[in-house]
Design a protein around this motif. Structure first.
Motif, short mmCIF file in Angstrom:
data_model
loop_
_atom_site.label_atom_id
_atom_site.label_comp_id
_atom_site.label_asym_id
_atom_site.label_seq_id
_atom_site.Cartn_x
_atom_site.Cartn_y
_atom_site.Cartn_z
N PHE A 82 0.83 -1.22 -0.08
CA PHE A 82 -0.11 -0.13 -0.03
C PHE A 82 0.85 1.40 -0.10
CE2 PHE A 82 -2.73 -3.00 1.85
CZ PHE A 82 -3.82 -2.79 1.34
N ASP A 83 2.01 1.35 0.63
CA ASP A 83 2.59 2.21 1.20
C ASP A 83 3.83 2.72 0.65
OD1 ASP A 83 3.81 0.45 2.46
OD2 ASP A 83 3.72 1.40 4.38
N ARG A 84 4.56 1.67 -0.16
CA ARG A 84 5.63 1.87 -0.62
C ARG A 84 5.90 1.02 -2.08
NH1 ARG A 84 9.65 -2.24 0.40
NH2 ARG A 84 11.11 -0.71 0.20
N VAL A 85 6.93 1.39 -2.93
CA VAL A 85 6.95 0.69 -4.01
C VAL A 85 8.49 0.72 -4.37
CG1 VAL A 85 6.87 0.42 -6.58
CG2 VAL A 85 4.89 1.15 -5.16
N SER A 86 9.17 -0.48 -4.10
CA SER A 86 10.72 -0.70 -4.22
C SER A 86 11.17 -0.16 -5.67
CB SER A 86 11.24 -1.81 -3.53
OG SER A 86 10.82 -2.76 -4.46
N PRO A 118 -0.54 6.10 -9.10
CA PRO A 118 -0.64 7.36 -10.06
C PRO A 118 0.44 8.18 -10.06
CG PRO A 118 -2.73 7.17 -8.79
CD PRO A 118 -1.86 6.10 -8.25
N ALA A 119 1.17 8.15 -9.02
CA ALA A 119 2.54 8.79 -9.09
C ALA A 119 3.67 8.34 -10.01
CB ALA A 119 2.99 9.09 -7.68
N ILE A 120 3.55 6.75 -10.12
CA ILE A 120 4.53 6.26 -10.90
C ILE A 120 4.12 5.97 -12.45
CG2 ILE A 120 5.49 3.78 -11.14
CD1 ILE A 120 5.06 3.49 -7.94
N ALA A 121 2.88 5.76 -12.52
CA ALA A 121 2.37 5.60 -14.00
C ALA A 121 1.51 6.55 -14.59
CB ALA A 121 1.23 4.30 -13.92
N GLY A 122 0.85 7.27 -13.99
CA GLY A 122 0.04 8.46 -14.26
C GLY A 122 -1.07 8.02 -15.48
N GLY A 123 -2.09 8.54 -15.76
CA GLY A 123 -3.11 8.21 -16.74
C GLY A 123 -3.85 6.92 -16.10
N THR A 124 -4.09 6.75 -14.70
CA THR A 124 -4.82 5.60 -14.29
C THR A 124 -6.43 6.04 -14.20
OG1 THR A 124 -4.46 6.48 -11.95
CG2 THR A 124 -2.89 4.94 -13.01
N VAL A 125 -7.16 4.92 -14.05
CA VAL A 125 -8.60 5.14 -14.12
C VAL A 125 -9.10 4.38 -12.82
CG1 VAL A 125 -8.74 6.14 -16.55
CG2 VAL A 125 -9.09 3.64 -15.81
N GLU A 126 -10.52 4.84 -12.55
CA GLU A 126 -11.18 3.90 -11.54
C GLU A 126 -11.93 2.92 -12.33
OE1 GLU A 126 -12.99 5.96 -8.42
OE2 GLU A 126 -11.30 6.54 -7.69
N ARG A 127 -12.48 3.02 -13.75
CA ARG A 127 -13.10 2.24 -14.42
C ARG A 127 -12.99 2.29 -15.81
NH1 ARG A 127 -19.34 3.36 -13.98
NH2 ARG A 127 -19.74 2.36 -15.87
N TYR A 128 -13.57 1.23 -16.51
CA TYR A 128 -13.01 1.44 -18.11
C TYR A 128 -14.27 0.93 -18.79
CZ TYR A 128 -11.16 0.13 -22.91
OH TYR A 128 -11.07 0.06 -23.90
#
Length: 238
Positions: A82-86, A118-128
């Motif tokens: 949840f809180d970190r991405v190595s 969102p901070a790593i990838a950008g362009g994320t959505v909640e539904r498609y």
């Protein structure tokens, strides 16, 4: 479900290595990839090699080869922590994303674990939404939608003491629309046994409103797709 309806289901959808393929939309969905799960298990004391990146890439390669989709949706909980991405987890994610994008459009749906996405990838959505189908992670209720494809609950079914990750299919299960519940894509996730699950036992608010006994497990056994009877029928003969 009758044999004819089972044939219709397999004509409509492909099921392979934890991926759902909506044939008439050339749409492929996987859920709960949980990149970084191997790292979390190592922190808990499992020190043997788990080869997470290689395993995930092999599965994605096989799915691309089988279905050749126009659109590939990663349906939430793409990351495990949840809180970190190595750095290693980020590199695995970027390798997977680069490979998929060479073949098709990629959609990233935010799940309950994806606070960092969102901070790593950008362009994320909640539904498609595409062609009468709505893909959401499943951790939140949805009002207007088409045929629903959700993840979040990691269903698995136990048969003769063996546990199999499974899809769950519900005809007209949510406001008259069909429902497909995805298994966890990461093979390191054992899944949650749903043989005797009631609606209240699920995490998803969508599934809590569904007649769980009417849901139909779909499993892959030795490379074959098997559509099982609804859960209520399985319980009667267990």
């Amino acid at each position: 479900m009758s044999a004819v309806a089972e044939a219709d289901l397999l004509c409509r959808f492909g099921f392979y290595k934890g991926a759902l393929f909506v044939r008439d939309q050339s749409l492929c969905v996987v859920s709960d990839v949980h990149i970084g799960l191997a790292e979390a298990l190592r922190r808990e004391g499992l020190h043997f090699p788990l080869h997470e990146e290689e395993t995930l890439l092999e599965r994605f390669e096989a799915i691309l080869g089988r279905f050749n989709p126009a659109v590939f949706v990663l349906d939430g909980d793409i990351f495990h922590a949840f809180d970190r991405v190595s750095r290693a987890t980020k590199e695995t994610f970027e390798t997977i994303l680069s490979r998929l994008r060479r073949e098709c459009e990629v959609v990233l749906i935010r799940g309950s674990h994806d606070t960092m996405l969102p901070a790593i990838a950008g362009g994320t959505v909640e539904r498609y939404d595409r062609g009468g189908y709505t893909v959401v992670h499943g951790d939140k209720a949805v009002d207007e939608h088409g045929t629903l494809v959700i993840g979040h609950d990691h269903p698995a079914i136990e048969i003769d003491l063996a546990r199999f990750p499974c899809f769950l299919y519900g005809e007209s299960a949510v406001r008259g629309k069909d429902l497909v519940v995805m298994p966890a894509f990461n093979p390191l996730s054992p899944g949650v046994v749903i043989n005797y699950a009631k609606g209240r036992d699920f995490l998803s608010p969508i599934l809590r409103r569904v007649d769980a006994g009417a849901l139909q497990p779909v499993v892959e056994v030795d490379g074959e797709v098997v559509v099982l009877p609804p859960l209520a029928g399985i319980r009667r003969f267990a």
